[in-house]
Design a protein around this motif. Structure first.
Motif, mmCIF file in Angstrom:
data_model
loop_
_atom_site.group_PDB
_atom_site.id
_atom_site.type_symbol
_atom_site.label_atom_id
_atom_site.label_comp_id
_atom_site.label_asym_id
_atom_site.label_seq_id
_atom_site.Cartn_x
_atom_site.Cartn_y
_atom_site.Cartn_z
ATOM 1 N N ASN A 24 6.083 4.322 10.634
ATOM 2 C CA ASN A 24 4.886 4.417 9.805
ATOM 3 C C ASN A 24 4.429 3.026 9.393
ATOM 4 O O ASN A 24 5.192 2.056 9.434
ATOM 5 C CB ASN A 24 5.181 5.255 8.554
ATOM 6 C CG ASN A 24 5.704 6.641 8.897
ATOM 7 O OD1 ASN A 24 5.155 7.309 9.769
ATOM 8 N ND2 ASN A 24 6.758 7.073 8.221
ATOM 9 N N LEU A 25 3.175 2.947 8.948
ATOM 10 C CA LEU A 25 2.611 1.691 8.474
ATOM 11 C C LEU A 25 1.992 1.905 7.102
ATOM 12 O O LEU A 25 1.153 2.801 6.924
ATOM 13 C CB LEU A 25 1.549 1.176 9.447
ATOM 14 C CG LEU A 25 0.710 -0.022 8.967
ATOM 15 C CD1 LEU A 25 1.598 -1.252 8.771
ATOM 16 C CD2 LEU A 25 -0.418 -0.324 9.957
ATOM 17 N N THR A 26 2.400 1.067 6.167
ATOM 18 C CA THR A 26 1.806 1.076 4.835
ATOM 19 C C THR A 26 1.081 -0.247 4.615
ATOM 20 O O THR A 26 1.686 -1.311 4.748
ATOM 21 C CB THR A 26 2.875 1.273 3.746
ATOM 22 O OG1 THR A 26 3.513 2.530 3.942
ATOM 23 C CG2 THR A 26 2.253 1.231 2.361
ATOM 24 N N ILE A 27 -0.195 -0.160 4.313
ATOM 25 C CA ILE A 27 -1.007 -1.347 4.075
ATOM 26 C C ILE A 27 -1.423 -1.353 2.612
ATOM 27 O O ILE A 27 -2.029 -0.391 2.114
ATOM 28 C CB ILE A 27 -2.247 -1.355 4.981
ATOM 29 C CG1 ILE A 27 -1.825 -1.425 6.455
ATOM 30 C CG2 ILE A 27 -3.161 -2.526 4.643
ATOM 31 C CD1 ILE A 27 -2.984 -1.384 7.425
ATOM 32 N N SER A 28 -1.116 -2.456 1.939
ATOM 33 C CA SER A 28 -1.477 -2.581 0.527
ATOM 34 C C SER A 28 -1.600 -4.065 0.198
ATOM 35 O O SER A 28 -1.513 -4.912 1.083
ATOM 36 C CB SER A 28 -0.413 -1.913 -0.363
ATOM 37 O OG SER A 28 0.846 -2.533 -0.158
ATOM 38 N N GLY A 29 -1.779 -4.351 -1.085
ATOM 39 C CA GLY A 29 -1.867 -5.748 -1.499
ATOM 40 C C GLY A 29 -3.002 -6.471 -0.815
ATOM 41 O O GLY A 29 -4.138 -6.006 -0.782
ATOM 42 N N SER A 30 -2.681 -7.643 -0.210
ATOM 43 C CA SER A 30 -3.706 -8.460 0.430
ATOM 44 C C SER A 30 -3.625 -8.408 1.947
ATOM 45 O O SER A 30 -4.117 -9.302 2.636
ATOM 46 C CB SER A 30 -3.576 -9.916 -0.041
ATOM 47 O OG SER A 30 -2.290 -10.432 0.271
ATOM 48 N N CYS A 31 -2.993 -7.372 2.485
ATOM 49 C CA CYS A 31 -2.847 -7.261 3.931
ATOM 50 C C CYS A 31 -4.152 -6.795 4.558
ATOM 51 O O CYS A 31 -4.655 -5.714 4.238
ATOM 52 C CB CYS A 31 -1.727 -6.289 4.274
ATOM 53 S SG CYS A 31 -1.505 -6.057 6.054
ATOM 54 N N ASN A 32 -4.700 -7.596 5.441
ATOM 55 C CA ASN A 32 -5.917 -7.254 6.171
ATOM 56 C C ASN A 32 -5.696 -7.524 7.655
ATOM 57 O O ASN A 32 -5.097 -8.532 8.031
ATOM 58 C CB ASN A 32 -7.108 -8.067 5.667
ATOM 59 C CG ASN A 32 -7.437 -7.754 4.227
ATOM 60 O OD1 ASN A 32 -7.661 -6.606 3.868
ATOM 61 N ND2 ASN A 32 -7.456 -8.785 3.382
#
Length: 599
Positions: free
Chosen positions: A215-223
Motif C-alpha cells: 500500500n501507499l500512504t501519502i501525507s505531509g509534504s509528499c508530492n
C-alpha cells in the motif's frame, strides 16, 4: 670437336675424294648437337617460368583465402571450421584457436571456430595455382600461409538502465528530500518490490512511484509529479491520500481513499480494481481524466470535482458539491445533494436521490426516481437493455524488475585495472584515496572484499578525485561521511556490495550492515554514482546524491537531494531485471603474425 674434324679433314684430304662426305656428316652432327642443346635450354626455361607463375598464383590464392576468411568473421557471418574456393583464386583455409592468455610455442590450438573466451585465432591458408608448373616443376603449385590474430581485451560497456531508486522492500521518506532528473529526459522513477510505503515528508518531484506488493500512504509534504502504480493481493495496492498533496499523473491501484479538507489533487485519471472514495478532491485537472472502478463501487463524500467521467461496475453515490464533467456509468446511481453531472448519466438499474441534482445531459436507466429532470431528457428501458458501456482502458503498467542478484566477477569489468586489497586491511579514506591514485587516468576497480570492516570514507574531511571510472567492491558495505568524492570531468563510480546468495531471487539480508551516506558527505563535480547492496541504503539529510540506488531497502531523510542519472550494472538490464547478453565482438581480431610455412 671442330679441331678434331679439321685434323681429320687434313688427314684425308687426298684420300678417295671422301673428304666432302665426311665434312657433310660432321656438319650434320654439329647441327644435331646444337639443336639438342637449344631444346634442353628451352625446356628448362619453360619449367622455370611456369613454376614461377604457379608460385605467384598460389601465393595470391593463399593470401586471398586469409582475406576472405577474416572478412567473413569480421562481418558476423556464421563461422565455419574450413573455408574453401574451387575456382580461381583457389584456396583452403582451416580455423583454430586457443584460450591461452599468452601466446607461446607450447600454446594448445583447438581446431574449429573461436569461442567467446578465445584469446588467439590461427588461420592456415593453402593456396593452389590455377596454372600448375610444366616440365615436372611443381614447386610453386601450392603455398601455405599461417596467420595468427589476437583478440584484445574488450572494454566493458555498461548500459544505463533502471529506475532512480529500486528497493526490494518498502522505503520511508522521512524528511523533505527531493528526487529529480539530471537532464529532464529520464523519469526519476521509484520502484518498490514489496511492502507498504509511507511518503510523508520527501518530495520525489519527477517520475513515477511504483509499489508492486504493498500500500501507499501519502501525507505531509509528499508530492509526486509522475504516475502512481500500486498492485498486490486483495489487501494490498491501496492508495491512502490525505493533506494538500498532489499526484501529477494517473493513479492505477487496487483501491483508493482520497479525502481531505485541504484538497488533494490528481492531475490524471484514477483506475482501480477495488472501491474508491473521495472527499474535497480534484481528479483529472491536468488531463481531463476520470474515475474507473472495474470491480467495486465509487463513493463521494462531497466537494469532488472530476474532469472526466465516472465508470463503476458497482454502485455510485455522490453528494453536495460534486461536479462530474463526463457521463456516469454504474449499476445504481444515488444523488444525495446538489451536484452537477455535465454529461450523460447511464445506470443499469435505478437512479435515485434528491430532485434538484443537476444533469446537463440525458438520463438512461431502468428506472428513474419520480421528479428528477435532465436537460437531455430521460429514457427508461426494460431490464437488461441497453448494454452497459465498456470501461475506459487503464494505462499500461510499467515492468517492475525482480531482485537482481549481482555478484562480483572480474570478467564483468574487463578494461578496468584491478587493485586487490590484502586481507585484514583497514579500508579508511587515506587507504582508498591511495588505491584510487594508483589507477592514474585509467579505469580502475578496488576489490575491497578482504577489508577488515566497511569501506569507510568518513571523518577525514578529505576529497578523493576520480580521473576515470572507478568501481569499489565491498562485502561489508560502505560508511560515507565528512568527506567528498569528486570529478572535474564526467566519470562514474560504482559502490557495490555483492549479494552473497545469488540463487534465491531475494536480497540476502542476514548480517546486513546498512550503507550510509551521512551528513557532511557529498559527491562533487561531474561524478555519478550507482550504489548496489542487498542491505539498506540510508541517505542522510542535506546531501546531494547524483545517480541511482538499487538495494534491499532505501531510506531518504531530511533535505537530501537525489539527482537521477542512469548508470546501470554490467551484464544486467535493470529495466527488466534480466541478464543482458553481451558477446565478444567478432571484429576485434588484430593481426599478430604471418609467415609462409610451405610451398
Amino acid at each position: 670437336m671442330l679441331l678434331i674434324i679439321n685434323r681429320r679433314l687434313r688427314r684425308f684430304r687426298d684420300e678417295d675424294g671422301g673428304v666432302a662426305l665426311v665434312a657433310v656428316m660432321s656438319l650434320m652432327a654439329l647441327g644435331l648437337l646444337l639443336t639438342t642443346m637449344i631444346l634442353t635450354s628451352v625446356i628448362t626455361g619453360l619449367g622455370s617460368t611456369t613454376s614461377t607463375r604457379a608460385g605467384v598464383q598460389s601465393q595470391v590464392s593463399a593470401d586471398a583465402g586469409l582475406d576472405v576468411t577474416l572478412a567473413s568473421l569480421v562481418s558476423g557471418t556464421t563461422c565455419t571450421p574450413t573455408y574453401t574456393s574451387t575456382v580461381a583464386p583457389k584456396y583452403t583455409v582451416t580455423v583454430s584457436y586457443t584460450t591461452d592468455t599468452t601466446l607461446t610455442s607450447a600454446s594448445s590450438w583447438v581446431s574449429g571456430c573461436p569461442t567467446s573466451s578465445a584469446q588467439y585465432m590461427k588461420l592456415t591458408s593453402v593456396g593452389t595455382a590455377t596454372d600448375p608448373g610444366a616440365a615436372g616443376n611443381t614447386s610453386g603449385n601450392s603455398k601455405s600461409i599461417e596467420a595468427i590474430y589476437h583478440r584484445p581485451a574488450q572494454q566493458v560497456t555498461v548500459t544505463a538502465t533502471g529506475p532512480a531508486v529500486y528497493a526490494y522492500s518498502s522505503q520511508d521518506y522521512g524528511g523533505s528530500g527531493t528526487l529529480v532528473s539530471s537532464d529532464g529526459t529520464n523519469d526519476a522513477n521509484i520502484m518498490v518490490q514489496t511492502g507498504d510505503v509511507n511518503c510523508s515528508g520527501a518530495s520525489p518531484t519527477s517520475g513515477d512511484l511504483v509499489v508492486k506488493n504493498g500500500n501507499l500512504t501519502i501525507s505531509g509534504s509528499c508530492n509526486i509529479k509522475g504516475n502512481v502504480w500500486l498492485s498486490g493481493n486483495s489487501s494490498q495496492g491501496i492508495l491512502n491520500m490525505s493533506g494538500g498533496n498532489f499526484i501529477g499523473g494517473n493513479v492505477v491501484a487496487q483501491g483508493a481513499n482520497i479525502s481531505s479538507g485541504s484538497g488533494p489533487q490528481i492531475g490524471g485519471g484514477v483506475w482501480s480494481t477495488g472501491n474508491v472514495t473521495t472527499s474535497a478532491t480534484s481528479i483529472g485537472s491536468s488531463t481531463g481524466g476520470g474515475i474507473t472502478v472495474t470491480n467495486g463501487s465509487y463513493t463521494s463524500n462531497g466537494s469532488t470535482t472530476i474532469a472526466g467521467g465516472v465508470w463503476a461496475s458497482g454502485n455510485v453515490a455522490m453528494t453536495n458539491g460534486d461536479v462530474v464533467g463526463g457521463g456516469a456509468v454504474e449499476q445504481n446511481f444515488t444523488m444525495n445533494g446538489g451536484s452537477n453531472i455535465k454529461g450523460q448519466l447511464f445506470a443499469k438499474y435505478a437512479v435515485t436521490g434528491v430532485n434538484w441534482f443537476k444533469i446537463d445531459g440525458s438520463i438512461v436507466a431502468q428506472s428513474v426516481q419520480s421528479g428528477m429532470q435532465a436537460s437531455g431528457g430521460i429514457t427508461t428501458y426494460p431490464s437488461g437493455t441497453p448494454a452497459q458501456p465498456a470501461a475506459p482502458a487503464a494505462p499500461v503498467a510499467p515492468t517492475i524488475p525482480g531482485w537482481v542478484e549481482f555478484t562480483y566477477s572480474a570478467a564483468d569489468w574487463t578494461g578496468f585495472t584491478i587493485y586487490t586489497v590484502p586481507s585484514g586491511t583497514t579500508c579508511d579514506e587515506p587507504y582508498i584515496q591511495a588505491a584510487v591514485a594508483t589507477f592514474g587516468s585509467s579505469k580502475g576497480l578496488i576489490d575491497a572484499r578482504n577489508c577488515s570492516g566497511q569501506v569507510s570514507i568518513n571523518g577525514g574531511n578529505v576529497t578523493i578525485p576520480l580521473l576515470n571510472d572507478v568501481a569499489i567492491i565491498s562485502s561489508k558495505g560502505f560508511n560515507m561521511g565528512n568527506s567528498y568524492i569528486g570529478s572535474s570531468a564526467p566519470h562514474k563510480l560504482w559502490l557495490i556490495q555483492p549479494d552473497p546468495n545469488s540463487a534465491d531471487g531475494v536480497p540476502t539480508t542476514t548480517g546486513c550492515t546498512p550503507t550510509v551516506f551521512s551528513n557532511g558527505f557529498n559527491f562533487t563535480g561531474s561524478v555519478t554514482v550507482m550504489t548496489y547492496t542487498p542491505c539498506e541504503v540510508q541517505v542522510g539529510s542535506s546531501m546531494n546524491y547524483p545517480g541511482q540506488i538499487f538495494s534491499g531497502a532505501v531510506k531518504v531523510d531530511g533535505a537530501a537531494h537525489l539527482i537521477f542519472t542512469p548508470i546501470g550494472l554490467p551484464g544486467w538490464n535493470l529495466n527488466t531485471g534480466t541478464q543482458a547478453t553481451t558477446s565478444q565482438a567478432s571484429d576485434n581480431w588484430t593481426l599478430q603474425s604471418t609467415r609462409n610455412i610451405g610451398g
